[in-house]
Write a protein that holds these residues in place. Structure first.
Motif, mmCIF file in Angstrom:
data_model
loop_
_atom_site.group_PDB
_atom_site.id
_atom_site.type_symbol
_atom_site.label_atom_id
_atom_site.label_comp_id
_atom_site.label_asym_id
_atom_site.label_seq_id
_atom_site.Cartn_x
_atom_site.Cartn_y
_atom_site.Cartn_z
ATOM 1 N N VAL A 451 0.841 -1.202 0.000
ATOM 2 C CA VAL A 451 0.000 0.000 0.000
ATOM 3 C C VAL A 451 0.875 1.251 0.000
ATOM 4 O O VAL A 451 0.596 2.234 -0.693
ATOM 5 N N SER A 452 1.964 1.222 0.769
ATOM 6 C CA SER A 452 2.897 2.352 0.802
ATOM 7 C C SER A 452 3.515 2.584 -0.575
ATOM 8 O O SER A 452 3.760 3.727 -0.976
ATOM 9 N N ALA A 453 3.795 1.497 -1.295
ATOM 10 C CA ALA A 453 4.341 1.634 -2.648
ATOM 11 C C ALA A 453 3.353 2.337 -3.570
ATOM 12 O O ALA A 453 3.733 3.158 -4.414
ATOM 13 N N VAL A 454 2.066 2.032 -3.410
ATOM 14 C CA VAL A 454 1.032 2.710 -4.190
ATOM 15 C C VAL A 454 1.008 4.200 -3.855
ATOM 16 O O VAL A 454 0.856 5.054 -4.731
ATOM 17 N N VAL A 455 1.178 4.518 -2.567
ATOM 18 C CA VAL A 455 1.256 5.917 -2.150
ATOM 19 C C VAL A 455 2.420 6.612 -2.854
ATOM 20 O O VAL A 455 2.313 7.754 -3.301
ATOM 21 N N GLY A 456 3.552 5.905 -2.964
ATOM 22 C CA GLY A 456 4.699 6.450 -3.671
ATOM 23 C C GLY A 456 4.390 6.758 -5.129
ATOM 24 O O GLY A 456 4.848 7.775 -5.674
ATOM 25 N N VAL A 457 3.609 5.900 -5.755
ATOM 26 C CA VAL A 457 3.212 6.134 -7.143
ATOM 27 C C VAL A 457 2.332 7.382 -7.247
ATOM 28 O O VAL A 457 2.458 8.180 -8.191
ATOM 29 N N LEU A 458 1.444 7.564 -6.270
ATOM 30 C CA LEU A 458 0.604 8.761 -6.256
ATOM 31 C C LEU A 458 1.443 10.027 -6.105
ATOM 32 O O LEU A 458 1.168 11.053 -6.738
ATOM 33 N N VAL A 459 2.475 9.954 -5.263
ATOM 34 C CA VAL A 459 3.390 11.089 -5.117
ATOM 35 C C VAL A 459 4.063 11.397 -6.449
ATOM 36 O O VAL A 459 4.185 12.559 -6.852
#
Length: 486
Positions: A451-459
């Protein structure tokens, strides 16, 4: 409405002197945001409280910050730099002393509230002063140094407390900070000069109440998800927080017509600030979430002591601090876009690798990935701070820094709640199906890091919309929407 400076063109020596003491004070204050994480088991044993009670030491700090910071935009316009500094450091020092002497657990909770109240004033004071005294051409370099206080201090908190707890009582976590805080306060008062003039204005107490209710309930509700057994309590609290924040926003929009909002939301009409703030919040969300997950992984699954776990994450924090000033100089030369794009890509990739670690992964791999994660965040934080606040007109600096700080605290609480909730729900589901608890916990961490990796993609998606350089609006009306993406 613009703030008139006592010295129209402050010298480099004056600017450096003011900022040096503000950075030192902010570093000491923010360090305490995460300094109790490693000490949780020791504090639980000493006071005889369970895990759900002990986590309040971290939650109440975020909660107080979220309540107080929205008010600082108005407060910093009412007092001088020296008055704000004295109040913030006096309150923080009093809270630190109370924490060190706390005879019972509830006193320690009160002490954390007092500490956080002082910290909440220091952050916007530092950012607002920086934007006033540093010329645009040099802001990247200076902001790189400031990044150490805002981003590195929370990363070093667990390591510092781990070192202290190895041979001393938990009280020394605060006793060691106390003389440093006093020295910074005394030194700062001797050398600080007032940067701006106060602008007395009426305070809207309804806005204060709505901010306290809305942001406080929002952070509390987010912090309790995945911690309490009954999910109805945080869900209801979260709903109350959302309603409170909505009413607060509507109230500020109405007060803006008369030029007397508690927190001026016209900052959000500026695209660069809006985008930078969103990316900053998501990055901070990912950072705090990863800190929680890594401590659980290292101590619960790899059997490390608090000291060992703290030392393992220390190199990453130090790397971020060392790279910060260099990133600032790069920003002044090449702009922000070429820094934030690879930074966002690195943090997303780092989270992706952490989603694959298991009980046999070599520790040096975890160390290397954590260092890469911190370096990626360093490439993000300095440019985002500089671009976001630099796109605002001067009279909105205090409001912009206050809003940024508030959103950060909410994002931090949400990040912690999100990873704990994902990890716990996945682990519980696997245990019910017959999987061993240790393996179930590991799988839960995999999901949380994913989920944190997905957050990174959003950033990454957000920062791709930022320009290379920002057009600064020193005196343009705040109501103007600025297209800085071209």
């Amino acid at each position: 409405m613009s703030v008139r400076l006592e010295t129209a063109t402050p010298t480099d020596t004056q600017s450096t002197g003011v900022l040096r003491w503000l950075v030192a004070a902010t570093f000491v204050a923010i360090l305490n945001e995460t300094i109790t994480l490693t000490a949780m088991p020791r504090l639980m044993a000493h006071f005889g409280v369970d895990e759900s009670a002990a986590q309040w030491l971290a939650t109440v700090f975020l909660l107080t910050m979220a309540v107080v910071i929205p008010i600082t935009g108005w407060f910093l316009q009412q007092v001088t730099t020296r008055q704000a500094f004295l109040l913030a450091m006096s309150v923080f020092t009093a809270g630190t002393l109370l924490a060190a002497l706390a005879p019972v657990f509830w006193v320690l909770i009160v002490a954390r509230i007092v500490q956080a109240a002082g910290t909440a004033v220091m952050m916007p004071l530092l950012m607002t002063t920086l934007m006033k005294v540093v010329p645009e051409s040099d802001r990247g370099r200076v902001m790189g140094n400031v990044t150490m206080a805002i981003a590195v201090a929370p990363a070093l908190g667990p390591a510092v407390s781990g070192l202290v707890l190895q041979s001393l009582s938990w009280r020394w976590i605060f006793l060691i900070v106390l003389p440093v805080a006093v020295a910074v306060m005394v030194g700062g008062l001797r050398r600080l000069t007032n940067v701006g003039e106060p602008q007395p204005a009426h305070v809207d107490w309804l806005s204060v109440a709505l901010a306290a209710d809305g942001f406080g309930a929002l952070v509390y509700g987010l912090s309790e998800f995945g911690v309490v057994e009954n999910p109805l309590i945080p869900a209801v609290t979260l709903g109350v927080g959302i309603v409170g924040v909505t009413l607060f926003v509507l109230r500020q929009l109405r007060l803006q017509r008369d030029e007397r909002p508690l927190l001026d939301l016209r900052t959000l009409r500026i695209p660069v600030y809006r985008t930078a703030m969103s990316a900053m919040a998501l990055a901070f969300l990912g950072m705090l979430g990863s800190m929680v997950l890594l401590q659980l992984y290292l101590q619960n699954l790899r059997g490390m002591t608090p000291l060992e776990a703290g030392l393992l994450v220390m190199p990453g924090g130090l790397a971020m601090g060392l790279l910060g000033p260099r990133v600032g100089r790069w920003y002044d030369r090449v702009g922000g876009r070429v820094l934030v794009l690879p930074g966002a890509a690195v943090i997303s990739a780092s989270f992706g690798v952490l989603a694959l670690v298991d009980a046999t992964t070599p520790i040096w791999v975890v160390l290397a990935v954590h260092i890469a994660l911190m370096l990626g965040l360093s490439l993000l934080f300095t440019p985002l701070f500089t671009m976001g606040l630099g796109s605002l007109p001067a009279h909105l600096y205090s409001h912009g820094s206050s809003l940024l700080g508030t959103v950060q605290q909410v994002a931090g609480a949400f990040g912690t709640a999100l990873v704990v909730m994902v990890m716990s729900s996945r682990a519980a589901s696997l245990v019910e199906s017959g999987v061993e608890p240790a393996q179930a916990s590991l799988s839960g961490m995999h999901w949380a890091f994913a989920v944190s990796a997905v957050v990174g993609v959003l950033v990454l998606a957000l920062v791709s919309r930022l320009p290379r350089k920002v057009r600064t609006l020193e005196e343009e009306p705040a109501a103007q929407s600025v297209d800085a993406t071209g």
